[in-house]
Write a protein that holds these residues in place. Structure first.
Motif, short mmCIF file in Angstrom:
data_model
loop_
_atom_site.label_atom_id
_atom_site.label_comp_id
_atom_site.label_asym_id
_atom_site.label_seq_id
_atom_site.Cartn_x
_atom_site.Cartn_y
_atom_site.Cartn_z
N TRP A 157 -9.43 -10.89 26.41
CA TRP A 157 -10.01 -11.16 25.09
C TRP A 157 -11.48 -10.75 25.00
O TRP A 157 -11.96 -10.43 23.92
CB TRP A 157 -9.83 -12.63 24.73
CG TRP A 157 -9.89 -13.58 25.89
CD1 TRP A 157 -10.98 -14.22 26.38
CD2 TRP A 157 -8.76 -14.03 26.69
NE1 TRP A 157 -10.64 -15.04 27.44
CE2 TRP A 157 -9.28 -14.94 27.65
CE3 TRP A 157 -7.40 -13.75 26.69
CZ2 TRP A 157 -8.48 -15.57 28.59
CZ3 TRP A 157 -6.60 -14.37 27.63
CH2 TRP A 157 -7.12 -15.26 28.57
N TYR A 158 -12.20 -10.72 26.13
CA TYR A 158 -13.60 -10.30 26.08
C TYR A 158 -13.72 -8.79 25.82
O TYR A 158 -14.52 -8.35 25.00
CB TYR A 158 -14.32 -10.68 27.37
CG TYR A 158 -14.38 -12.18 27.58
CD1 TYR A 158 -15.26 -12.96 26.84
CD2 TYR A 158 -13.53 -12.82 28.47
CE1 TYR A 158 -15.32 -14.34 27.01
CE2 TYR A 158 -13.57 -14.20 28.64
CZ TYR A 158 -14.46 -14.95 27.91
OH TYR A 158 -14.49 -16.32 28.07
N ALA A 159 -12.90 -8.00 26.50
CA ALA A 159 -12.90 -6.56 26.25
C ALA A 159 -12.44 -6.28 24.83
O ALA A 159 -12.96 -5.36 24.16
CB ALA A 159 -11.99 -5.86 27.25
N SER A 160 -11.47 -7.04 24.33
CA SER A 160 -10.99 -6.86 22.95
C SER A 160 -12.11 -7.13 21.95
O SER A 160 -12.25 -6.42 20.94
CB SER A 160 -9.80 -7.78 22.67
OG SER A 160 -8.69 -7.42 23.47
N MET A 258 -6.63 1.35 22.46
CA MET A 258 -5.36 1.17 23.15
C MET A 258 -5.42 0.03 24.16
O MET A 258 -6.37 -0.75 24.17
CB MET A 258 -4.96 2.48 23.82
CG MET A 258 -4.95 3.69 22.89
SD MET A 258 -3.86 3.48 21.45
CE MET A 258 -2.26 3.45 22.26
N TRP A 259 -4.42 -0.01 25.03
CA TRP A 259 -4.30 -1.07 26.03
C TRP A 259 -3.82 -0.50 27.36
O TRP A 259 -3.26 0.59 27.41
CB TRP A 259 -3.28 -2.12 25.56
CG TRP A 259 -3.86 -3.50 25.43
CD1 TRP A 259 -4.59 -3.99 24.39
CD2 TRP A 259 -3.74 -4.58 26.37
NE1 TRP A 259 -4.93 -5.30 24.61
CE2 TRP A 259 -4.43 -5.69 25.82
CE3 TRP A 259 -3.13 -4.70 27.61
CZ2 TRP A 259 -4.51 -6.92 26.47
CZ3 TRP A 259 -3.21 -5.92 28.26
CH2 TRP A 259 -3.90 -7.01 27.70
N ASN A 260 -4.08 -1.21 28.43
CA ASN A 260 -3.59 -0.98 29.80
C ASN A 260 -4.37 0.09 30.57
O ASN A 260 -4.78 -0.14 31.69
CB ASN A 260 -2.10 -0.58 29.81
CG ASN A 260 -1.20 -1.68 29.31
OD1 ASN A 260 -1.14 -2.75 29.88
ND2 ASN A 260 -0.51 -1.41 28.21
N THR A 261 -4.53 1.28 29.99
CA THR A 261 -5.13 2.38 30.74
C THR A 261 -5.73 3.40 29.78
O THR A 261 -5.62 3.27 28.55
CB THR A 261 -4.07 3.06 31.63
OG1 THR A 261 -4.70 4.02 32.47
CG2 THR A 261 -3.00 3.74 30.80
N ASP A 262 -6.38 4.40 30.33
CA ASP A 262 -6.98 5.48 29.53
C ASP A 262 -5.86 6.34 28.94
O ASP A 262 -5.10 6.96 29.66
CB ASP A 262 -7.88 6.32 30.44
CG ASP A 262 -8.64 7.40 29.70
OD1 ASP A 262 -8.22 7.79 28.59
OD2 ASP A 262 -9.66 7.88 30.24
N VAL A 275 -8.38 -1.48 26.41
CA VAL A 275 -8.50 -2.62 27.33
C VAL A 275 -7.82 -2.16 28.62
O VAL A 275 -6.61 -1.99 28.66
CB VAL A 275 -7.80 -3.85 26.76
CG1 VAL A 275 -7.84 -5.00 27.78
CG2 VAL A 275 -8.44 -4.29 25.46
N VAL A 276 -8.61 -1.88 29.66
CA VAL A 276 -8.06 -1.31 30.89
C VAL A 276 -7.93 -2.38 31.97
O VAL A 276 -8.74 -3.29 32.08
CB VAL A 276 -8.93 -0.13 31.40
CG1 VAL A 276 -8.81 1.06 30.48
CG2 VAL A 276 -10.38 -0.54 31.56
N ASP A 309 -11.45 -4.66 31.68
CA ASP A 309 -12.70 -4.18 31.07
C ASP A 309 -12.35 -3.28 29.90
O ASP A 309 -11.17 -3.02 29.62
CB ASP A 309 -13.54 -3.42 32.09
CG ASP A 309 -15.04 -3.59 31.88
OD1 ASP A 309 -15.46 -3.73 30.71
OD2 ASP A 309 -15.79 -3.58 32.88
N ARG A 310 -13.35 -2.77 29.24
CA ARG A 310 -13.13 -1.72 28.27
C ARG A 310 -13.19 -0.39 29.00
O ARG A 310 -13.92 -0.23 29.97
CB ARG A 310 -14.14 -1.78 27.13
CG ARG A 310 -15.59 -1.60 27.58
CD ARG A 310 -16.23 -0.38 26.95
NE ARG A 310 -17.60 -0.20 27.43
CZ ARG A 310 -17.93 0.61 28.42
NH1 ARG A 310 -17.01 1.29 29.05
NH2 ARG A 310 -19.19 0.73 28.78
#
Length: 377
Positions: A157-160, A258-262, A275-276, A309-310
């Motif tokens: 939630w912090y990266a979001s 996006m989410w999970n990865t680059d 959000v990685v 992290d972001r």
């Protein structure tokens, strides 16, 4: 269908043992009551030689999903550099049914000293753990700690929130669109945090949510993204394992996170960040503890900068937007939390009183949408 794997070169398997790895054998796994329980003095989890350690992983989706399971699998593969003699096995696409219980039982029957579910399986894993007290169990996104079962999760939630700040700057009309899987607490926390970040810049920002009832469905995610853009959203975000709506954002010339990865390769001009996730440090920590005999079941949050992290900003994100968002990220890394009241729900009721800071445990179990979010619960 779930599939059972041993990485090549990891554990030699005889023809007799190979028969255990068929789907039929998995569904008729040895009853735990018939398994020997060693009589040990002292710790339930004594030290173990690296070459004797077998760790089993159960994944909710294919390990090549491009998202959640792939990030876990990436971390597991990286462990080989630190623990080259450790053996591992995994099952992908573990169903949320009694089959999960049978699969976890099979892990125990195979001799695993640690069983790790990389998603939440509730009673399906708890029941197995209760019957195998000498085996250590971990459940990602779990809630229970027992004598041999713990949990871990990421404070995403912090990266979001940080990404939400960028979203407000990049969407002049303040309309954000969110592609959701299911209305779970993880999804609710993600959507709420993103909008709260946006509202810290634009108090009138709103978020429309479309749930597609799947974590991995590129066609459905793309259709949801298109519908959100058609409704006037200028920024797309979500919590999917695939880049479906990013491709749409690229075609329609709107921004997306996006989410999970680059995932920028699927929409380089639209990409803002992700959000990685990085589970490798945590997995290395628990494996080392299990080898040393110091592992104990507990609950653990992997925090901003240490597990989540972001992602690096997209190429087209303006420098001033990056700096503004990262200034907030820096404050978070020093212990500041943006989740402070008053926070209202979508019906206008104050849910978090003025001055009170939400705990990570509360955010982890968020079950109501904040003011400005629609379509989630």
């Amino acid at each position: 269908m779930a599939r059972f794997y041993r990485p090549a070169g990891d554990c030699p398997v005889s023809p007799e043992r190979q028969s255990l790895l068929t789907r039929r054998a998995l569904l008729a796994a040895t009853p735990l009551a018939a398994l020997p329980v060693s009589a040990r003095a002292g710790s339930r989890f004594p030290p173990i030689a690296e070459e004797e350690l077998l760790v089993a992983f159960g994944h909710t989706s294919p390990v090549n999903d491009g998202g959640w399971s792939q990030m876990h699998d990436k971390a597991i593969k990286a462990l080989k550099t630190s623990f080259p003699k450790m053996r591992s096995l995994y099952v992908e696409s573990v169903p949320y049914s009694a089959d999960a219980t049978r699969l976890f039982r099979q892990f125990v029957a195979e001799g695993a000293q640690m069983v790790i579910a990389t998603s939440t399986y509730g009673d399906f894993i708890r029941d197995v753990a209760d019957q195998a007290p000498d085996v250590g169990f971990l459940e990602c996104n779990g809630n229970t700690v027992t004598g041999n079962l713990g949990w871990y999760y990421i404070t995403h939630w912090y990266a979001s929130y940080v990404i939400g700040i960028a979203a407000a700057r990049l969407s002049p009309n303040g309309r954000l669109g969110y592609v959701a899987s299911f209305p779970t607490s993880s999804v609710i926390a993600s959507a709420n945090a993103t909008l709260l970040g946006a509202r810290s810049i634009n108090p009138k920002a709103t978020m429309r949510v479309i749930s597609i009832n799947s974590w991995f469905d590129p066609q459905a995610a793309a259709a949801a993204g298109a519908a959100l853009i058609d409704s006037g959203c200028e920024f797309l975000c979500g919590i999917m394992d695939d880049p479906g709506y990013l491709r749409v954002a690229q075609e329609r010339k709107v921004w997306a996170a996006m989410w999970n990865t680059d995932m920028r390769q699927f929409g380089p001009e639209a990409y803002v960040s992700s959000v990685v996730l990085d589970f490798e440090p945590y997995y290395r920590e628990i494996i080392a503890a299990r080898l040393a005999g110091s592992w104990r079941p507990a609950g653990k949050f992997l925090t901003l900068g240490n597990g989540v992290d972001r992602d690096a900003w997209g190429a087209r994100v303006p420098l001033n937007v990056r700096r503004e968002a990262d200034n907030v990220r820096d404050r978070m890394l020093k212990g500041w939390s943006p989740f402070v009241g008053p926070i209202r729900d979508s019906e206008g009721r104050v849910r978090v009183a003025a001055g009170r800071i939400m705990t990570d445990w509360e955010i982890f179990h968020w079950n109501w949408q904040v003011e400005g979010v629609s379509g989630l619960v």
